[in-house]
Scaffold this active site. Structure first.
Site, PDB file in Angstrom:
ATOM      1  N   ASP A   1       0.780  -1.464   0.033  1.00 51.02           N
ATOM      2  CA  ASP A   1      -0.015   0.097  -0.085  1.00 51.02           C
ATOM      3  C   ASP A   1       0.938   1.201  -0.020  1.00 51.02           C
ATOM      4  O   ASP A   1       2.235   1.255   0.143  1.00 51.02           O
ATOM      5  CB  ASP A   1      -1.001  -0.009   1.155  1.00 51.02           C
ATOM      6  N   HIS A   2      -0.002   2.526   0.125  1.00 54.08           N
ATOM      7  CA  HIS A   2       1.052   3.519  -0.194  1.00 54.08           C
ATOM      8  C   HIS A   2       2.149   4.096   0.716  1.00 54.08           C
ATOM      9  O   HIS A   2       1.994   3.757   1.631  1.00 54.08           O
ATOM     10  CB  HIS A   2      -0.162   4.840  -0.433  1.00 54.08           C
TER      11      HIS A   2
END
Ligand SMILES: CC(C)(COP(=O)(O)OP(=O)(O)OC[C@H]1O[C@@H](n2cnc3c(N)ncnc32)[C@H](O)[C@@H]1OP(=O)(O)O)[C@@H](O)C(=O)NCCC(=O)NCCS
Length: 210
Positions: A129-130
């Site tokens: 994820d980011h």
């Protein structure tokens, strides 16, 4: 990261085992077929590709060895030739850095703002994820999920099917066992597993885990 799909490339894979076979497929999917393998074990049939005795000075290479410590040792030797590879089906977000020698396998999703170092493995179907940071020589196992902002230290292996919740920091040369749920930071050079993950033992960088 090297340009994808460059037809003049001569890419050798260093390591003709099972991991090498998957890396060859990653290259093929992206229109960058490997031209051969280098391996020091006698008698290997290198997935239909020739075994070659040494690096081609005009070529480039991927260290196709799954063990993080062994890959680090080999990468230091073959440093001038490293190239990265991303499977055609991987999804790479904006503002993502992928270091030389790193391989992103089929179906992996890497969201925006992620920094991946040199000679890492982002394995099949993993999700990053980011804003995660994945340092050099580390590996994210098949089907593993990292939440936003996770930091994975150099040479660390996050085992297959694990989940690491957002903003966790995992130290260098640690092994997270298969199927773990990591809810708290983990120190360097330990083995940890379980739901929730607990440290079960110390480890040396060169200890095997595959
Ligand atoms: C964590 C790990 C390194 C431990 O390996 P090990 O020290 O050889 O451990 P052993 O296989 O001797 O198992 C010791 C005990 O721990 C348990 N155990 C091992 N790994 C475990 C895990 N991931 N989760 C829960 N329990 C685990 C075993 O069941 C065994 O329990 P028992 O003593 O009650 O029988 C290994 O099991 C692992 O998960 N490696 C990662 C594999 C992976 O993700 N590969 C990716 C390939 S692409």
């Amino acid at each position: 990261m090297s340009e994808q799909g460059a037809t003049h490339e001569r890419i050798l894979l260093i390591g003709a085992g099972g991991h090498g076979k998957v890396v060859a497929d990653v290259l093929l999917s992206a229109g960058r077929p490997a031209v051969g393998f280098i391996d020091y074990k006698p008698g290997l049939i290198a997935h239909g590709l020739p075994l070659v005795p040494h690096m081609d000075p005009a070529g480039c290479a991927i260290i196709a060895v799954g063990d993080n410590w062994k890959r680090e040792q080999l990468a230091e030797q073959h440093r001038p030739w490293a190239t990265a590879a991303v499977h055609r089906t991987a999804v790479i977000g904006g503002d993502v850095e992928i270091g030389e020698g790193t391989v992103v396998m089929a179906g992996a999703v890497v969201n925006p703002g992620v920094r991946i170092g040199r000679h890492c493995i982002i394995n099949t179907g993993s999700r990053i994820d980011h804003d995660c940071t994945i340092e050099d020589y580390s590996s994210i196992g098949p089907g593993t999920t990292l939440g936003g902002g996770v930091k994975v230290g150099r040479g660390t292996a996050v085992g297959l099917g694990s989940s690491v919740v957002h903003r966790i920091v995992i130290g260098e040369y640690t092994v997270v066992g298969a199927g773990a749920l990591v809810l708290k930071d983990l120190p360097a050079q330990v083995v940890a597993y379980g739901c929730p993950a607990r440290v079960v033992s110390p480890r040396k960088r060169e200890d095997t885990y595959l």
